[in-house]
Structures are given as structure tokens and as C-alpha cells.
Scaffold this active site. Structure first.
Site, PDB file in Angstrom:
ATOM      1  N   GLY A   1      59.573 -18.561  56.555  1.00 59.04           N
ATOM      2  CA  GLY A   1      58.254 -18.191  56.055  1.00 59.04           C
ATOM      3  C   GLY A   1      57.671 -16.941  56.679  1.00 59.04           C
TER       4      GLY A   1
ATOM      5  N   CYS B   1      60.181 -29.984  24.828  1.00 62.61           N
ATOM      6  CA  CYS B   1      60.823 -28.775  24.319  1.00 62.61           C
ATOM      7  C   CYS B   1      61.127 -28.964  22.830  1.00 62.61           C
ATOM      8  CB  CYS B   1      62.113 -28.486  25.087  1.00 62.61           C
ATOM      9  SG  CYS B   1      63.045 -27.101  24.411  1.00 62.61           S
TER      10      CYS B   1
END
Lengths: 292, 256
Positions: free
Chosen positions: A35, A243
Site C-alpha cells: 500500500g 446479464c
């Protein structure tokens, strides 16, 4: 799957060896401190800033001749950005390319994590426009660096507070800030917050920001927590539809306007995932028609 | 009883010029001290050194912390000093824009300090922000407005709310009423006096306005050319000034 001829005028993967070495050093440091934004000497690339110059440099530094490369842009393998970067590496590195997530060893991505779960040994490279999550809250870079160093992340919550105060809920839908391994707050690049839970992955995740000259990383199996309030917990949201091509109800969807009379369809943003499901015989609301 | 703040021999140079020289004083809990002097006399330099915004060249600033007792804030680690800056200390800037985040709402401005010390419950943060806006006489329906939509006086009151929300024990104020018109000044002073008494705050107020210190300060320090030339109880210094400069200062105030 195609193996193109490496253009011998270019060094393998375009960048010279010293540059790749420099980037690899930055990558190792980034992996060692999950990070943390590592500065690196970003090079001019033969494409404009904002088209993935950071991601391309990271990919170039990681590529070996044995790798199989996949490039996606918003989940799709066939958009301009993805096609041109894929061609770029076919020509400058001569590596094999693929559109199948499971067959690839390196995936360069813009704004999505593939739907298929990634495995150990795979590398996911993100293109990052703005690596600093605190940028629009605190304009001074000296100050934001100090805030990262001293772990002063109260300001990040000011953004979430503003979202709730103005919209009734945390309305940040992409580039949703995360805390990595309980230490650094990180901008996961503009992936939808739907993808945030999947940042905890078995693959190596590398983030390259070319214009901003920063590299950061999330090693495999690293804890990644999306920031939230106790009374407004994080929610990985997506369009509330299935979808229209493959009928999948759990994948991240794009909304496509299909005519000028309000007609629309929802399709998986991950084209490889959608095609794979259709090949397996799944179908959706519009799969019989020639909708798209 | 230990003093809240013990300052000894505080000195700050700008190159060869003197910012403030050899300043020493004690500040006791609940006491409000005024620092007056003309422009360039070192008032703001002194305040910035006390609040840790500038590093002094010499001297000690010993603050009586809640957890560890008296600690020298000049030599303490930067994270600890910044932590003090958002818990036990507050700093009210002359220009509200320096102390506020102009790009986020009033509620977020007040809530920022709470979130900076670990508050993670939106409902609580918001309730406290609304409560504090009420205390500084800002209507609840302005909580989601940005500070740039506020008048100068409201911005200054918002800055005060933002600073006091974490219950600090020591407030540094740099010309808190500067640039405000007199009626707004009067209301702000009234508000400040109420808050200081009610919360038992200690405060150090830098100003060139003698009326402000007359109203707010228990004790007064007069500075000239970087040095303290006179100290004493406010009424004593203002009514019976001893040093020549103080006499000049007091006699310069326009009588209406």
C-alpha cells in the site's frame, strides 16, 4: 492465442534493461510495504499520459518471453486501449497474448478486476491515474506524505462523511479507498467498488501511475479493508439486473444504450467471462437477438 | 497545582533578525492570557512557536499533558505533537480560511477533528457537529453548506466550533476578531467569553485590539521588538501602564 514476431529494433518489452531494473527495485519495495507509494523514475512512453503509461512500464518490467499477456480495459479485451497495448507488447516483446483470464500469467487492467478468480503465479497490473487517495482533500503533497507516514487518516473519512451528508449514503462508486494490512490507506485505482472485496487475492497486484511516478502493490493474500462508518457499512454494489447475454446475476454489468427510444441492455463488463459462460450454454434475455 | 504551560527562554530568530527573544511565562489552568503589541513585535512568532507550527531556536515549552504530565513540546516527537494539536490544543487563525477546509461542508469541518481521533460512527459525528454549530449560533439547516457560503463572522464561529469539538484544554487564538466589523466582533467576543468560562479553557490570545483583551484576558503581556516589556493583570496594565510603550499603546486607543 497468437505469437507475434518480436521487432528486433526494440529491446525486449520496449524499455532498456537499466530502466526495467529500476522499476523492479521499486516493485520489490512496494511489495515489501503493502500500500505504500514508491516513487520511481517514470519514462516517456510512446502513448499519452492517461492511456496507461504507468501500467505499461510495470508490465514491461515484469514480462518474460514465456509469459502470456492479457490486456483489458473496463473488463473488455476488445476496446481501443486494450487492443493497442496488446499490440504494443506483441511487437516489442513478441510474447504470446490471450483473452482468457485463466490462461494468462500477466494481466494489465484498466478499471476492473477479472471475474474469474485469480490464482497464485498470476500478476495483475493496474493503470492508475491518481495514486494519492487524499489528493482532493489535501492539496499539499508534503502534507499527504506526512499523513501517510504518521497514519493520520481521519481526513479520508471526511470524504465519506460528505457523501452521506449530501446523498444519504456513501456514493463513492469507484476508486473507493481501502486500508491495506491495517496500515496504509490506498487508492485501488478507479475500479468499481464492486471489485473491492476481490482485492484480497491470491495473485500479485501491482499498481503503476506513470504521470505521477508512483508504484504501489498488494502482495498475495494481503488484508484489504474498504473504509466505512459503523452505521454506514461498505457495500459492494452493482446494477440490479442479470446479464442480457449470458444471464449471470453475480457479475459486474455495463449498461448499454441500444436505440434512441430508451432501449437498454445490461451486459457483463468482463467480455471473456461472458463469452465463456455463453460457450457453456448459458443465455440471457437478449441472447437470441442481434442486440448489440 | 502545576501550570498548564510553562514557557522558559523561548527565542526565535529569522536569520539575524529577532522574531521573539527570551520569553518566559506560566499559564495556569482556566487562565486566559492576552499578548498585545504592534505589528512586527513578535506576537505571532511567539504563538506559532508555542503551538508547534514553528520550531524555536532556544527555550522550553512544557505542557501538562493528560497522560504523561509535564512534557517539553519542543523536543517531543512530531506524531505526539500533532496528536496534541488535534486533541488538547486548538488554534484559531485570524483568517478563517486558513483554519477551515473550504471545499467540504460545515458539518464535515466540525467532524474532521472527531474523525481524526477515531470517531467512526456517522450518526454520532453528525449529532456532535449539529450540537456544536448550535453552540456557536449557526442554524442547523446550514450544516451541509460549504464555508464559502458563510459570512465572515459565521466562518470565524465555524472555525471556533471546529476547534473546540474535541474538548481541548488550551486554545491559541491569533487575532480572532481581526477583519470583522464591530457588531460581529462584539457577538463573537461574547460567545468566546461564554465558551471559555463554561468549558474552563485556558487560552492565549494574540491581538492588537486592547478592547478584546480587556474583555477576555485575565493577564496581559505587552511585546515590543520581540521582547516582553510589561506583564501583569489586564486591568492593572491597562489602567496603570508602567512601560513607556504600554503608555503609548493605551493612549493611542481612540475614544468614541
Amino acid at each position: 492465442m497468437t505469437a507475434m514476431q518480436h521487432d528486433p529494433a526494440y529491446n525486449f518489452a520496449y524499455l532498456d534493461e537499466q530502466t526495467k531494473r529500476m522499476i523492479r527495485r521499486a516493485l520489490l519495495k512496494a511489495l515489501a510495504i503493502p500500500g505504500y507509494q514508491v516513487p520511481f523514475a517514470s519514462r516517456e512512453m510512446p502513448m499519452p499520459y492517461g492511456w496507461g503509461t504507468g501500467g505499461v512500464q510495470v508490465t514491461a518490467a515484469c514480462l518474460t518471453p514465456e509469459d502470456r499477456l492479457k490486456v483489458i480495459d473496463q473488463g473488455a479485451d476488445d476496446t481501443t486501449n486494450a487492443v493497442s497495448i496488446r499490440k504494443f507488447f506483441e511487437r516489442t516483446a513478441g510474447v504470446e497474448t490471450t483473452e482468457h483470464t485463466t490462461e494468462s500469467t500477466i494481466i494489465q487492467t484498466r478499471h476492473r478486476i477479472p471475474e474469474a478468480p485469480l490464482t497464485e503465479g498470476q500478476i495483475l497490473v493496474y493503470q492508475v491515474p491518481i495514486p494519492e487517495p487524499l489528493r482532493f482533500l489535501e492539496p499539499r503533497e508534503t502534507e499527504t506524505r506526512k499523513m501517510h507516514a504518521l497514519e493520520e487518516y481521519g481526513l479520508m473519512y471526511v470524504k465519506l462523511y460528505e457523501d452521506i451528508a449530501h446523498n444519504g449514503a456513501i456514493s463513492t462508486a469507484y476508486a473507493y479507498p481501502v486500508k491495506v494490512e491495517g496500515r496504509y490507506v490506498m487508492d485501488p485505482s478507479p475500479i468499481p467498488k464492486f471489485d473491492n472485496p476481490r482485492l484480497e487475492s491470491a495473485a500479485i497486484q501491482l499498481f503503476g501511475a506513470g504521470r505521477e511516478q508512483r508504484i504501489y502493490a498488494v502482495p498475495p493474500h494481503t488484508q484489504v479493508v474498504s473504509l466505512d462508518f459503523e452505521d454506514h457499512p461498505f457495500e459492494a454494489s452493482k446494477a440490479d439486473h442479470d446479464c442480457d447475454l449470458c444471464g449471470c446475476g453475480t457479475s459486474y454489468l455495463d449498461e448499454v444504450i441500444v436505440d434512441d427510444a430508451g432501449g437498454r441492455m445490461f451486459v457483463c463488463s468482463d467480455t471473456d467471462f461472458c463469452a465463456g459462460r455463453r460457450a457453456e450454454g448459458h443465455s440471457g434475455r437478449l441472447s437470441g437477438e442481434d442486440a448489440a | 497545582m502545576t501550570p498548564l504551560l510553562q514557557v522558559t527562554g523561548l527565542t526565535r530568530h529569522y536569520g539575524t533578525r529577532l522574531g521573539c527573544g527570551d520569553v518566559s511565562f506560566d499559564l495556569w489552568p482556566g487562565e486566559v492570557m492576552g499578548i498585545v503589541g504592534e505589528s512586527g513585535s513578535g506576537k505571532s512568532t511567539l504563538l506559532n512557536c508555542l503551538a508547534g507550527h514553528q520550531a524555536p531556536d532556544a527555550g522550553q515549552v512544557i505542557f501538562d499533558t493528560r497522560s504523561d504530565g509535564p512534557v517539553d513540546t519542543v523536543t517531543m516527537s512530531e506524531p505526539a505533537r500533532r496528536m496534541l494539536g488535534r486533541t488538547d490544543w486548538a488554534f484559531v487563525h485570524q483568517n478563517a480560511r486558513d483554519g477551515l477546509r473550504m471545499g467540504v461542508s460545515a458539518g464535515a469541518n466540525v467532524g474532521e477533528r472527531l474523525m481524526a481521533v477515531g470517531a467512526r460512527h456517522y450518526g454520532d459525528i453528525r449529532a456532535q457537529a449539529v450540537d456544536w454549530l448550535g453552540r456557536v449560533e449557526i442554524a442547523e439547516d446550514r450544516v451541509d453548506d460549504r464555508p464559502r457560503a458563510f459570512s465572515g463572522g459565521m466562518q470565524q464561529r465555524l472555525q471556533i466550533a471546529r476547534n473546540l469539538v474535541t474538548g481541548p484544554r488550551l486554545v491559541f487564538m491569533d487575532e480572532p476578531t481581526g477583519g470583522l466589523d464591530v457588531s460581529v466582533q462584539a457577538r463573537l467576543l461574547d460567545l468566546l467569553r461564554g465558551l471559555v468560562r463554561e468549558m474552563g479553557l485556558s487560552a492565549i490570545i494574540v491581538t492588537h485590539d486592547l478592547a478584546v483583551v480587556r474583555l477576555l484576558a485575565d493577564r496581559l503581556m505587552v511585546m515590543k521588538s520581540g521582547h516582553v516589556v510589561e506583564t501583569g493583570l489586564t486591568d492593572q496594565v491597562l489602567d496603570d501602564p508602567q512601560h513607556g510603550y504600554t503608555q503609548l499603546l493605551v493612549s493611542s486607543v481612540l475614544q468614541v
